[in-house]
Enzyme design. Structure first.
Site, PDB file in Angstrom:
ATOM      1  N   CYS A 133       0.817  -1.222   0.000  1.00  0.00           N
ATOM      2  CA  CYS A 133       0.000   0.000   0.000  1.00  0.00           C
ATOM      3  C   CYS A 133       0.849   1.269   0.000  1.00  0.00           C
ATOM      4  CB  CYS A 133      -0.950  -0.004   1.193  1.00  0.00           C
ATOM      5  SG  CYS A 133      -0.158  -0.412   2.767  1.00  0.00           S
ATOM      6  N   HIS A 246      -2.828   6.393   4.815  1.00  0.00           N
ATOM      7  CA  HIS A 246      -1.380   6.473   5.000  1.00  0.00           C
ATOM      8  C   HIS A 246      -0.890   7.828   4.494  1.00  0.00           C
ATOM      9  CE1 HIS A 246      -1.443   2.417   6.174  1.00  0.00           C
ATOM     10  NE2 HIS A 246      -0.820   1.835   5.163  1.00  0.00           N
TER      11      HIS A 246
END
Length: 340
Positions: A133, A246
């Site tokens: 990711c 994130h």
């Protein structure tokens, strides 16, 4: 695309990423024929909602993939290693979200905005790997810069949400916050230390070189996706008390000089990117704004005054969507458009 309807299996359908895959398939009006939901034995019979349907979960076995065109896997590396070859053998093309196949030289590792041409290599093994990711969102932002002026070196520090660890980590963060407010003892079971009101410079296991496995994933995956082993990459990955999204501080040393304004112009029209960069109005990407969004948000773009050819920027994305489910579905879209 030779097929107007595509039969899709989702392996790990009851997990967070599996559920997000269903959401993305619905939101993007994917040309579905049959949708087959697969999970472990304990979830068999459970019904999951997809659009206006309720679909019963079936057990994931080696025989689950008859008549399936595309198999989206998010069931963990061990199950991918066990069942992805069976899916490919049955004629499905596997898009695997785990780490099982990412660095296999015969398996393409794909971010559709960056290296969609690599999808053609699926014919080697019938499997395409979804990157980590944190790698995905960084490379979506870096691709236009790489194409324009080349990249010599990348220094990245990540600030990664607890959802990247899973549902138990989300609950641990919530319970620790509640305990702190109540003046009670904070219990840590998922992480080695409390995550509430704290930052842990520790994601995945430590390796002999002092880096964590997560950090080396970013190094190795970046080079593979760009097909450029000459790029210097160093990473520090940090777990922070955020549920979704994130964030990354990225410093890039380019081969040729490029200004911050030129980077902004490149990224303004870059596929998958939303430019959020107006410091005068305190506008910049934040994790709280990216949850549920498909775009990779980029801002705080500025020149690095310590070197001749340096650029800094801040990049944020929903780690469950662009960092996993969305990227996998985008791979499948290119696959059925250009190859099936």
């Amino acid at each position: 695309m030779s097929k107007t309807k595509v039969n899709v299996a989702v392996a790990g359908a009851t997990g967070a990423v599996g559920g997000a895959m269903l959401d993305v398939l619905a939101r993007r009006d994917f040309p579905l024929g049959e949708l087959r939901l697969l999970a472990s034995e304990r979830s068999v019979g459970r019904k999951l909602k997809f659009k206006d349907q309720e679909i019963a979960v079936q057990q994931l076995t080696g025989d689950s993939f008859k008549d399936i065109d595309v198999a989206l896997f998010s069931a963990g590396a061990s199950r991918s290693l066990e069942f992805a070859p069976a899916a490919a053998e049955a004629g499905a093309v596997v898009v695997d979200n785990s780490s099982a196949y990412r660095m296999d030289p015969e398996i393409p590792l794909v971010v559709p905005e960056v290296n969609p041409h690599a999808i053609s290599q699926y014919t080697r093994r019938g499997i395409i790997a979804n990157p980590n990711c944190s790698t995905i969102q960084m490379l979506v932002a870096l691709k236009p810069i790489y194409d324009k002026v080349g990249i010599k070196r990348i220094v990245v520090s990540t600030y990664q949400a607890v959802s990247g660890t899973g549902a138990k980590a989300i609950e641990e963060l919530k319970s620790q916050v509640q305990a702190w407010v109540a003046g009670e003892k904070l219990v840590s079971e998922v992480y080695p230390y409390q995550i509430a009101f704290n930052c842990l410079p520790h994601i995945d296991v430590f390796l002999d070189n002092g880096y964590t496995k997560e950090e080396m994933k970013m190094v190795n995956e970046t080079r593979k996706i760009f097909a450029d082993d000459g790029i210097g990459v160093t990473a520090t990955t940090v777990r922070v008390p955020v549920i979704y999204g994130h964030s990354e501080a990225v410093n890039v040393e380019t081969d040729k000089k490029i200004s911050a304004e030129e980077v902004k112009a490149l990224l303004k029209n870059a596929p998958g990117v939303e430019l959020v960069d107006n410091p005068a109005a305190d506008e910049y990407p934040m994790a709280v704004n990216c949850a549920g969004k498909f775009a990779t948000m980029v801002g705080r773009i500025r020149e690095d005054e310590s070197i001749a050819n340096g650029i800094n920027f801040w990049v944020v994305a929903d780690n469950i969507l662009k960092g996993a489910a969305l990227n996998a579905v985008q791979i499948a879209e290119v696959l059925i458009k250009d190859y099936l």
